[in-house]
Structure formats: C-alpha cells, structure tokens
Design a protein around this motif. Structure first.
Motif, PDB file in Angstrom:
ATOM      1  N   TRP A 174     131.220 113.366 -27.237  1.00  0.00           N
ATOM      2  CA  TRP A 174     130.706 112.814 -25.979  1.00  0.00           C
ATOM      3  C   TRP A 174     129.236 113.206 -25.793  1.00  0.00           C
ATOM      4  O   TRP A 174     128.429 112.418 -25.285  1.00  0.00           O
ATOM      5  CB  TRP A 174     131.575 113.266 -24.799  1.00  0.00           C
ATOM      6  N   THR A 228     140.593 102.712 -10.818  1.00  0.00           N
ATOM      7  CA  THR A 228     140.344 103.320 -12.126  1.00  0.00           C
ATOM      8  C   THR A 228     139.224 102.583 -12.859  1.00  0.00           C
ATOM      9  O   THR A 228     138.344 103.217 -13.448  1.00  0.00           O
ATOM     10  CB  THR A 228     141.642 103.328 -12.959  1.00  0.00           C
ATOM     11  N   MET A 231     135.947 103.732 -11.776  1.00  0.00           N
ATOM     12  CA  MET A 231     135.518 104.996 -12.379  1.00  0.00           C
ATOM     13  C   MET A 231     134.979 104.765 -13.796  1.00  0.00           C
ATOM     14  O   MET A 231     134.002 105.383 -14.207  1.00  0.00           O
ATOM     15  CB  MET A 231     136.667 106.007 -12.390  1.00  0.00           C
ATOM     16  N   TYR A 232     135.608 103.871 -14.560  1.00  0.00           N
ATOM     17  CA  TYR A 232     135.075 103.547 -15.888  1.00  0.00           C
ATOM     18  C   TYR A 232     133.687 102.907 -15.759  1.00  0.00           C
ATOM     19  O   TYR A 232     132.785 103.198 -16.546  1.00  0.00           O
ATOM     20  CB  TYR A 232     136.014 102.595 -16.633  1.00  0.00           C
ATOM     21  N   LYS A 289     131.543 103.379 -13.410  1.00  0.00           N
ATOM     22  CA  LYS A 289     130.640 104.476 -13.057  1.00  0.00           C
ATOM     23  C   LYS A 289     130.266 105.278 -14.323  1.00  0.00           C
ATOM     24  O   LYS A 289     129.099 105.629 -14.532  1.00  0.00           O
ATOM     25  CB  LYS A 289     131.388 105.371 -12.050  1.00  0.00           C
ATOM     26  N   ALA A 290     131.250 105.530 -15.163  1.00  0.00           N
ATOM     27  CA  ALA A 290     131.017 106.306 -16.391  1.00  0.00           C
ATOM     28  C   ALA A 290     129.976 105.629 -17.276  1.00  0.00           C
ATOM     29  O   ALA A 290     129.017 106.266 -17.731  1.00  0.00           O
ATOM     30  CB  ALA A 290     132.325 106.483 -17.164  1.00  0.00           C
ATOM     31  N   ASP A 313     126.664 106.977 -15.186  1.00  0.00           N
ATOM     32  CA  ASP A 313     126.479 108.262 -15.861  1.00  0.00           C
ATOM     33  C   ASP A 313     125.751 108.092 -17.190  1.00  0.00           C
ATOM     34  O   ASP A 313     124.826 108.844 -17.498  1.00  0.00           O
ATOM     35  CB  ASP A 313     127.836 108.953 -16.071  1.00  0.00           C
ATOM     36  N   VAL A 331     141.611 112.647 -10.501  1.00  0.00           N
ATOM     37  CA  VAL A 331     140.886 113.483  -9.543  1.00  0.00           C
ATOM     38  C   VAL A 331     139.531 112.895  -9.164  1.00  0.00           C
ATOM     39  O   VAL A 331     138.621 112.812  -9.980  1.00  0.00           O
ATOM     40  CB  VAL A 331     140.682 114.899 -10.095  1.00  0.00           C
ATOM     41  N   ASP A 332     139.447 112.499  -7.910  1.00  0.00           N
ATOM     42  CA  ASP A 332     138.202 111.980  -7.356  1.00  0.00           C
ATOM     43  C   ASP A 332     137.588 113.099  -6.514  1.00  0.00           C
ATOM     44  O   ASP A 332     138.218 113.587  -5.573  1.00  0.00           O
ATOM     45  CB  ASP A 332     138.553 110.766  -6.489  1.00  0.00           C
ATOM     46  N   LYS A 361     137.877 113.262  -2.822  1.00  0.00           N
ATOM     47  CA  LYS A 361     139.179 113.332  -2.153  1.00  0.00           C
ATOM     48  C   LYS A 361     139.842 114.698  -2.218  1.00  0.00           C
ATOM     49  O   LYS A 361     140.965 114.863  -1.738  1.00  0.00           O
ATOM     50  CB  LYS A 361     140.119 112.274  -2.767  1.00  0.00           C
ATOM     51  N   ASN A 392     144.288 110.707 -16.018  1.00  0.00           N
ATOM     52  CA  ASN A 392     143.714 109.370 -16.140  1.00  0.00           C
ATOM     53  C   ASN A 392     142.279 109.541 -16.649  1.00  0.00           C
ATOM     54  O   ASN A 392     141.418 110.076 -15.939  1.00  0.00           O
ATOM     55  CB  ASN A 392     143.750 108.730 -14.745  1.00  0.00           C
ATOM     56  N   THR A 393     142.037 109.097 -17.865  1.00  0.00           N
ATOM     57  CA  THR A 393     140.754 109.431 -18.514  1.00  0.00           C
ATOM     58  C   THR A 393     139.533 108.932 -17.748  1.00  0.00           C
ATOM     59  O   THR A 393     138.481 109.562 -17.797  1.00  0.00           O
ATOM     60  CB  THR A 393     140.711 108.898 -19.963  1.00  0.00           C
ATOM     61  N   ALA A 394     139.670 107.822 -17.022  1.00  0.00           N
ATOM     62  CA  ALA A 394     138.521 107.275 -16.285  1.00  0.00           C
ATOM     63  C   ALA A 394     137.947 108.293 -15.314  1.00  0.00           C
ATOM     64  O   ALA A 394     136.732 108.382 -15.128  1.00  0.00           O
ATOM     65  CB  ALA A 394     138.940 106.023 -15.512  1.00  0.00           C
ATOM     66  N   PHE A 395     138.851 109.058 -14.686  1.00  0.00           N
ATOM     67  CA  PHE A 395     138.419 109.986 -13.646  1.00  0.00           C
ATOM     68  C   PHE A 395     137.732 111.222 -14.237  1.00  0.00           C
ATOM     69  O   PHE A 395     137.155 112.020 -13.506  1.00  0.00           O
ATOM     70  CB  PHE A 395     139.615 110.378 -12.770  1.00  0.00           C
ATOM     71  N   GLU A 400     135.878 110.720 -17.429  1.00  0.00           N
ATOM     72  CA  GLU A 400     134.694 110.094 -18.028  1.00  0.00           C
ATOM     73  C   GLU A 400     133.605 109.794 -16.998  1.00  0.00           C
ATOM     74  O   GLU A 400     132.419 109.820 -17.324  1.00  0.00           O
ATOM     75  CB  GLU A 400     135.094 108.788 -18.734  1.00  0.00           C
ATOM     76  N   ALA A 401     134.032 109.501 -15.780  1.00  0.00           N
ATOM     77  CA  ALA A 401     133.053 109.185 -14.736  1.00  0.00           C
ATOM     78  C   ALA A 401     132.088 110.351 -14.508  1.00  0.00           C
ATOM     79  O   ALA A 401     130.989 110.155 -14.000  1.00  0.00           O
ATOM     80  CB  ALA A 401     133.758 108.814 -13.435  1.00  0.00           C
ATOM     81  N   TYR A 402     132.503 111.563 -14.889  1.00  0.00           N
ATOM     82  CA  TYR A 402     131.640 112.732 -14.720  1.00  0.00           C
ATOM     83  C   TYR A 402     131.011 113.173 -16.044  1.00  0.00           C
ATOM     84  O   TYR A 402     130.546 114.305 -16.181  1.00  0.00           O
ATOM     85  CB  TYR A 402     132.417 113.855 -14.041  1.00  0.00           C
ATOM     86  N   GLY A 403     131.035 112.266 -17.023  1.00  0.00           N
ATOM     87  CA  GLY A 403     130.304 112.499 -18.265  1.00  0.00           C
ATOM     88  C   GLY A 403     130.827 113.683 -19.068  1.00  0.00           C
ATOM     89  O   GLY A 403     132.032 113.917 -19.145  1.00  0.00           O
ATOM     90  N   TRP A 438     134.587 115.419 -19.524  1.00  0.00           N
ATOM     91  CA  TRP A 438     135.353 115.547 -20.771  1.00  0.00           C
ATOM     92  C   TRP A 438     135.765 117.008 -20.994  1.00  0.00           C
ATOM     93  O   TRP A 438     136.863 117.286 -21.488  1.00  0.00           O
ATOM     94  CB  TRP A 438     134.541 114.998 -21.958  1.00  0.00           C
ATOM     95  N   ASP A 476     146.282 108.768 -19.988  1.00  0.00           N
ATOM     96  CA  ASP A 476     146.289 107.398 -19.468  1.00  0.00           C
ATOM     97  C   ASP A 476     144.914 106.805 -19.717  1.00  0.00           C
ATOM     98  O   ASP A 476     143.981 106.957 -18.930  1.00  0.00           O
ATOM     99  CB  ASP A 476     146.643 107.380 -17.985  1.00  0.00           C
ATOM    100  N   ARG A 500     148.342 109.544  -6.341  1.00  0.00           N
ATOM    101  CA  ARG A 500     147.766 109.809  -5.021  1.00  0.00           C
ATOM    102  C   ARG A 500     148.761 110.382  -4.018  1.00  0.00           C
ATOM    103  O   ARG A 500     148.406 111.237  -3.214  1.00  0.00           O
ATOM    104  CB  ARG A 500     147.147 108.517  -4.470  1.00  0.00           C
TER     105      ARG A 500
END
Lengths: 271, 271
Positions: free
Chosen positions: A72, A103, A106-107, A109-110, A114, B23-24, B27, B60-63, B65-68, B72, B94, B239
């Motif tokens: 990454w 979801t 969020m992708y 956004k990634a 990001d 995880v957002d 929230k 959920n991988t999107a949540f 990846e959104a934080y780079g 990860w 996921d 959620r």
C-alpha cells in the motif's frame, strides 16, 4: 481531470496508450529486490521511460495489496510520483470495487481523495446504488466493467436477457444513473466485433480496452470499430510493456514497446 | 478453518452471528480519536465485548482503505488481534474483489496469505477464471455475491435469463467450478422468500446474510427458509451492533445487541 483535458493530451501526444502497472516481484529485474521499495522503484523506472508516450497509467491494486502494508505504501508513492511529476497523465486505480452505498462511498474516498486518482474501475453486479457514490465526485471518472477480455466473460456477461446480452443491458441501464457523464467502460479487445454494438449504446463514452498484445487483441481492429470523433479509447498494455525484458535493459525495452504502440496509434489518428 | 470447525463453533456458542467491522471515524465515541490507531482500538473493544457471542467477524475493507496506509495498518492489526486471541473465530475480509486470473491470484494472496483471513467476499461478473484462483486455497473460503440486500440488486441480479433470474444462474454455474466446495454465498436478508429457491440450488452451502436489523430483514424469516441441517447461515450485523451507542457505554451496548441476537439464535437452534 476533465474528459476534455484527456482528449487534448491524446491529441498532443498522438497516443491513447495506458500502461498497466501490475508489478510481480518474480518478474522484475533481480537488482530491484535489493532496494527498500522494489515495486515503487520499478514503477518509477517504467514511468520515467514511457511518460511521453502514454496518456494514462493504471496501477492494479491487487499487485500492491498482495504485499500488505508495504504494498500500500508502494501504491501511495507510485500515484504521488505520477501526480507530482506528470500531472497531465490520467491515472486509473484498477481496483474493480463495488458495494452497498455507504461502502462504495468509502472506496471512492480511498481512491479519489486519499490517493488522488483520476479514476477507478468498478464492477456492476450490485447495481445503481453501488456505483452512484463514485459518480458523485466532480472531475473524477468511474470506469465500469461491461465486457471483459477473459474467458469467464462468457459465463454471465453475454447471457441473453430478454433478447439482448447482459453487458448491453448493463451499458444501457448505467446511462440513467445520476452523473452518468462521469462513466467510462471496460471493454476487452479480444472481441473487436462487439465494439460496433457497444458504440450504438454509448457513442460518446471513453472505453478502457485491455487485451491488446499479451491477450491477443488487435489494435487496428479495435480502433476500426471502437473509435469515435474524440478518439474515445484508452488502450491498455501491461505485461507487453513492463515485462518486455527482465534484464538491465528493461526500461529501454519497455520504452521500445510503448513507442511501437504510440507510433501505430499516431498513424491511426492521422489516417 | 474447515467448514466442520465453523459448524462446531456455531453449536458450541449457540450462535451464527457475524459482526461487521465497518468503522467510520465519524460514528465512534470521540475519545478514540485521541488514540494513535482509533480504528484498531475501537475494533479491539468491540471484539473484547462480543467474541463469545459471535462466530465470525467481517472487517469491511473499504472502511480501512479510506484511511490509506494508516487504515491498512489498522486492518492488519485487527485481523492479527482476532487470530491471536480468538483463533476459533471465522474471519471474513469483506472486499468484493474479482478480476482476471493472475490478478485474482494476487488478491487471494493478499487476504488469505498476507492477512490470514479465513475467507473473502468476491463479485461474480467476470466469471469462472476470476473466482477459481480464490477457490484453489485449501482451508480457505470464497464468499460470492449472489443476491445482495441493496436496492440496486434488482438492476441486474434479478433479470430474466432464459427463464430464470440471473442470481440463480450465477449460483448454478458456480457449482461446476473447480473446488466449488470452498464457495459460500452472499444472500441479503431483505428478501427472505428467495431463500426457498436458493436452497433448491445450493442446499449445503453456507450463506452470509447481511440486511438483518438496520436494513430491515427478519432473523426468524431468514432462518425459516434458509437454514439447513448444519445451520448453513452466518447472519451479519454491522451498524446495529457497533454503533449501538456513541457514548462511553458503546461496548456494553454493543454486547447487549449481540446478546439479543445470540439469544434469538439459540432459541431457533433449540426449537
């Protein structure tokens, strides 16, 4: 990046070549393995050798994720290197993402925020609310799978749905989605005869075309049936360029392969 | 993990609950934001509070990846924490991946080898050679989208393909793939009446079922039509559990929600 800026770059470089960055550590020259970040260093060398011949780079996220956190980091460095040094280049995160709405947001956004990619590839199976979150980003492009270049494309994509093939229904349906002007489509080159049908449905959209070269598709055939007045094609080559040689001359050989494609493209554009 | 081990865990815990870790940062309780790795710390607290009530966790991988890169790292720490402390738990990445063969192999390597997940979710659009590379991993499971719980599911998944719905064709076709015994399927709870039809096609497979709770599906309805003699269901709640409270009592409230579901499940298993 706007579509207009992409078209201008194509005209200026006389190229609609996209170079796919699918870096497998087993396939790159051995001296890279001694460096701290072999994937990034290899990508940098390929980019340095080809950036005037290509209009787009397409890092394939799987080949970074396979190396975990280090991968990454290599992805982050690769996209930053392109954006910092060649801001005119159109960047594609080949990620094939797609999930329920929050979801997919969020992708998006990634990859759009990001990592600052211009575009991302997505899969259509989950429908409208899995793709629209990507389309909401202004100045960004969402490249949806329509008809892929692999054997498995015939498992579902070409099934008969009320008298037409599924991939045609996917193309048609997507035109009704919000901000559909931000859509491009993946269409494999191995099936050049399909482009005529596809252009009836999406005459103006850009198509990202894998499968020329290593997978056997013909550039001239694809252009004959798939090109529109704004070119409307990005032809991807990955292995044919980046693995042209495994020796010290890998970058020269990659450039030679890219040049061969660019010259064929220039001839087509001028004909 | 083998399917048999998963079944034994379900019987022992009297639960077939999967907790989704989406995880957002907007929230979760504010005090986490002061920590170095808020996503991991939040996940850890949720896992500590619910691991005896759940048989599976589904980051959920999107949540992430959104934080780079930081995201990860949080994903790596989360899966390691589960594997190190609760090796009996079935883990699901996921990720909704899927691409041509050599790319899917790299995704499989990422989730099965680098991150050591027991399973990963995949999308079917690219067909056989996009899924089989995942199926080749012994002791690992590939959870393919069949009928999802979102509105867009009706765009393509339920289209009529030669007299049957596309998702049924997807289920049927996948049974012929190599190592198809390693397949599970995503089937949304919002359409409980579909489970009867689905069980005619895949009577023995495990189904991962999102959409109970927040998205409105009924647990008892899903079990009535979808359960088989080995249970064959993993009911996901994200959620509804992890965001049960945004206050200091978030972990207690998460446990209370998980307990409520586990008790309902125990009652169903004993009936």
């Amino acid at each position: 990046m706007t579509t207009q800026q992409l078209i201008e770059q194509i005209k200026k470089k006389q190229s609609f070549l996209c170079v796919g960055l699918d870096v497998d550590l087993n396939k790159i020259p051995a001296h890279f393995l001694e460096l701290e970040d072999p994937i990034f260093e290899f990508n940098k060398a390929i980019i340095d050798a080809t950036h005037d011949l290509a209009v787009a780079y397409k890092p394939n996220t799987a080949f970074f994720e396979a190396y975990g956190i280090k991968g990454w980091i290599s992805l982050q460095k690769t996209i930053n290197y392109i954006n910092d040094n060649h801001p005119e280049i159109f960047t594609i995160a080949d990620a094939k993402r797609g999930d329920i709405g929050n979801t997919s947001s969020m992708y998006a956004k990634a990859f759009f925020e990001d990592l600052s990619f211009d575009s991302v590839t997505v899969a259509p199976y989950m429908g409208k609310d899995s793709v629209e979150p990507f389309l909401a980003f202004e100045g960004k492009h969402t490249i949806m799978l329509a008809l892929t270049s692999n054997e498995g494309a015939f498992d579902f994509q070409t099934l008969n749905v009320d008298g037409e093939e599924l991939y045609k229904r996917v193309l048609e349906t997507s035109k009704s989605w919000k901000n559909s002007q931000n859509l491009m489509y993946v269409v494999g080159a191995t099936k050049a005869e399909y482009f005529t049908e596809i252009r009836k449905i999406v005459p103006n959209s850009f198509l990202l075309v894998p499968g020329v070269g290593a997978q056997g598709g013909s550039l001239s055939e694809v252009c004959k049936y798939g090109m529109n007045e704004n070119v409307g094609l990005l032809i991807n080559s990955s292995r044919g360029i980046i693995y042209a040689s495994k020796e010290a001359d890998f970058a020269e050989k990659a450039r030679a392969e890219a040049l061969k494609m660019q010259q064929e493209m220039a001839a087509i554009l001028q004909s």
